[in-house]
Design a protein around this motif. Structure first.
Motif, short mmCIF file in Angstrom:
data_model
loop_
_atom_site.label_atom_id
_atom_site.label_comp_id
_atom_site.label_asym_id
_atom_site.label_seq_id
_atom_site.Cartn_x
_atom_site.Cartn_y
_atom_site.Cartn_z
N GLY A 89 9.97 6.40 11.45
CA GLY A 89 10.22 5.73 12.76
C GLY A 89 8.77 5.14 13.22
O GLY A 89 8.87 5.15 14.63
N ALA A 90 7.93 5.11 12.06
CA ALA A 90 6.81 4.77 11.73
C ALA A 90 6.33 2.80 11.91
O ALA A 90 5.36 2.29 12.37
N GLY A 91 7.59 3.06 11.58
CA GLY A 91 7.87 1.43 10.67
C GLY A 91 7.65 1.26 9.63
O GLY A 91 7.50 0.18 8.92
N MET A 92 7.34 2.44 8.81
CA MET A 92 7.44 2.09 7.51
C MET A 92 8.28 2.00 6.48
O MET A 92 9.36 2.96 7.52
N ARG A 115 -1.91 5.63 -12.76
CA ARG A 115 -1.05 4.19 -12.86
C ARG A 115 -0.61 3.66 -11.12
O ARG A 115 -0.93 2.44 -10.64
N LEU A 116 -0.06 4.69 -10.18
CA LEU A 116 -0.51 4.88 -8.43
C LEU A 116 -1.87 3.40 -8.19
O LEU A 116 -1.51 1.92 -7.07
N SER A 117 -2.91 4.06 -8.29
CA SER A 117 -4.11 3.73 -7.81
C SER A 117 -4.11 1.98 -8.41
O SER A 117 -5.56 1.66 -7.80
N ARG A 118 -3.95 1.94 -9.66
CA ARG A 118 -3.85 0.79 -10.01
C ARG A 118 -3.76 -0.21 -9.73
O ARG A 118 -4.28 -1.77 -9.58
N ARG A 119 -2.20 -0.33 -9.12
CA ARG A 119 -0.70 -1.29 -8.42
C ARG A 119 -1.39 -1.54 -6.95
O ARG A 119 -1.50 -2.49 -6.81
N PHE A 120 -1.70 -0.22 -6.37
CA PHE A 120 -1.77 -0.14 -5.02
C PHE A 120 -3.17 0.41 -4.58
O PHE A 120 -3.01 1.33 -4.88
N ALA A 142 -3.46 1.63 8.62
CA ALA A 142 -4.99 0.85 9.27
C ALA A 142 -6.27 1.03 8.72
O ALA A 142 -7.30 -0.21 7.91
N VAL A 143 -6.12 2.56 7.51
CA VAL A 143 -7.13 2.89 6.54
C VAL A 143 -7.07 1.66 5.20
O VAL A 143 -7.88 0.67 4.60
N ALA A 144 -6.01 1.63 4.64
CA ALA A 144 -5.49 0.89 4.02
C ALA A 144 -5.26 -0.61 4.07
O ALA A 144 -5.50 -1.04 3.48
N GLY A 145 -5.67 -1.41 5.18
CA GLY A 145 -6.06 -2.70 5.38
C GLY A 145 -4.38 -3.45 5.52
O GLY A 145 -4.50 -4.93 5.63
N VAL A 146 -2.81 -2.72 5.87
CA VAL A 146 -2.23 -3.89 5.98
C VAL A 146 -1.22 -3.19 6.84
O VAL A 146 -1.73 -2.45 7.65
N ALA A 166 0.63 -1.74 0.09
CA ALA A 166 0.03 -0.14 -0.23
C ALA A 166 1.26 1.41 -0.31
O ALA A 166 2.05 1.45 0.25
N ILE A 167 -0.01 2.05 -0.37
CA ILE A 167 0.70 3.53 -0.35
C ILE A 167 0.27 4.77 0.44
O ILE A 167 -0.75 4.85 0.22
N ALA A 168 0.96 5.68 1.04
CA ALA A 168 0.54 6.46 1.46
C ALA A 168 1.35 7.94 1.19
O ALA A 168 2.47 7.72 0.90
N LEU A 169 -0.04 8.40 0.57
CA LEU A 169 0.51 10.19 0.19
C LEU A 169 0.71 11.52 0.63
O LEU A 169 -0.68 11.62 0.76
N ASP A 170 1.89 12.45 0.62
CA ASP A 170 1.21 13.57 0.90
C ASP A 170 0.85 14.45 0.27
O ASP A 170 0.92 13.80 -1.45
#
Length: 236
Positions: free
Chosen positions: A194-197, A119-124, A169-173, A9-13
């Motif tokens: 620092g958050a483990g990502m 592209r990103l949202s089709r993959r992750f 959590a929102v991404a479910g992973v 999953a991707i978190a995006l600023d």
């Protein structure tokens, strides 16, 4: 170490990653000032002094440090105090803020942003993770995200690990399966690590060199097209 195989999953600023934020804010402030000139001219005149504008914002920030994550409250309260100082009706603070907020959503995307989002949202699964108060639905980008996490909603802001964990959590992973992408090295990159990502640093402008301690773990991309390449997503 950077590990592409872990990413699910991707978190995006948003601000300064998908669009330049300060031109957006300056335009929104101009729209607000024009509205005030029609509905609260004394306040418009009062706010025409840059030192007054800065002073009222600094005062609000100083009085509400526990709400530093809530830019909506801080902006609305600054408007309310300006209205009071100028002798106008403070009830105008809410409609005045809505004028500003609507204009704040009129962003100008970087040219690479929308093609990359597609592209990103089709993959992750992609989750927005922002300290700001952009509204993806109003902007028209919400279809590319499975969810949004803002500092205001989370009750804390980057680089606090809790806001990153909420995005996972929102991404479910789990956090270790997320890569966070953003432009600010301290808030985005160090916060994510620092958050483990994992993290990718989007450095659109010439930036300071990557600290050696993070060079092997954090890819640096000049834009989101390069991000897609880094994540192994074909540029069709």
């Amino acid at each position: 170490m950077w590990n592409l195989s872990r990413i699910r999953a991707i978190a995006l600023d948003l601000d300064d990653t998908l669009w330049p934020v300060w031109p957006t804010i300056e335009r929104a402030e101009g729209v607000l000032q024009h509205w005030l000139s029609e509905h609260a001219p004394a306040t418009a005149a009062w706010l025409s002094d840059p030192q007054r504008r800065r002073a009222v914002r600094e005062q609000v920030h100083a009085e509400f440090p526990h709400l530093a994550h809530d830019l909506t409250f801080l902006r609305r309260e600054s408007i309310r105090r300006a209205l009071a100082a100028a002798g106008d009706a403070t009830e105008l603070a809410e409609p005045a803020f809505e004028v500003f907020f609507a204009a704040r959503q009129q962003v100008a995307l970087y040219p690479d942003a929308l093609p990359a989002l597609q592209r990103l949202s089709r993959r992750f699964p992609v989750v927005s993770l922002s300290n700001g108060n952009a509204d993806l639905r109003r902007i028209g980008l919400d279809a590319h995200f499975v969810g949004t996490v803002s500092a205001r909603e989370a009750g804390c802001k980057k680089p606090d690990p809790r806001i990153f964990h909420r995005a996972a959590a929102v991404a479910g992973v789990p956090p270790e399966a997320v890569v966070h992408v953003g432009d600010d090295f301290e808030l985005d990159v160090l916060g994510a690590l620092g958050a483990g990502m994992q993290a990718v640093w989007v450095a659109r402008q010439p930036a300071a060199p990557m600290p050696a301690a993070h060079a092997a773990a954090v890819p640096v991309c000049a834009d989101l097209t390069e991000l897609c390449k880094t994540l192994g997503i074909p540029l069709d």
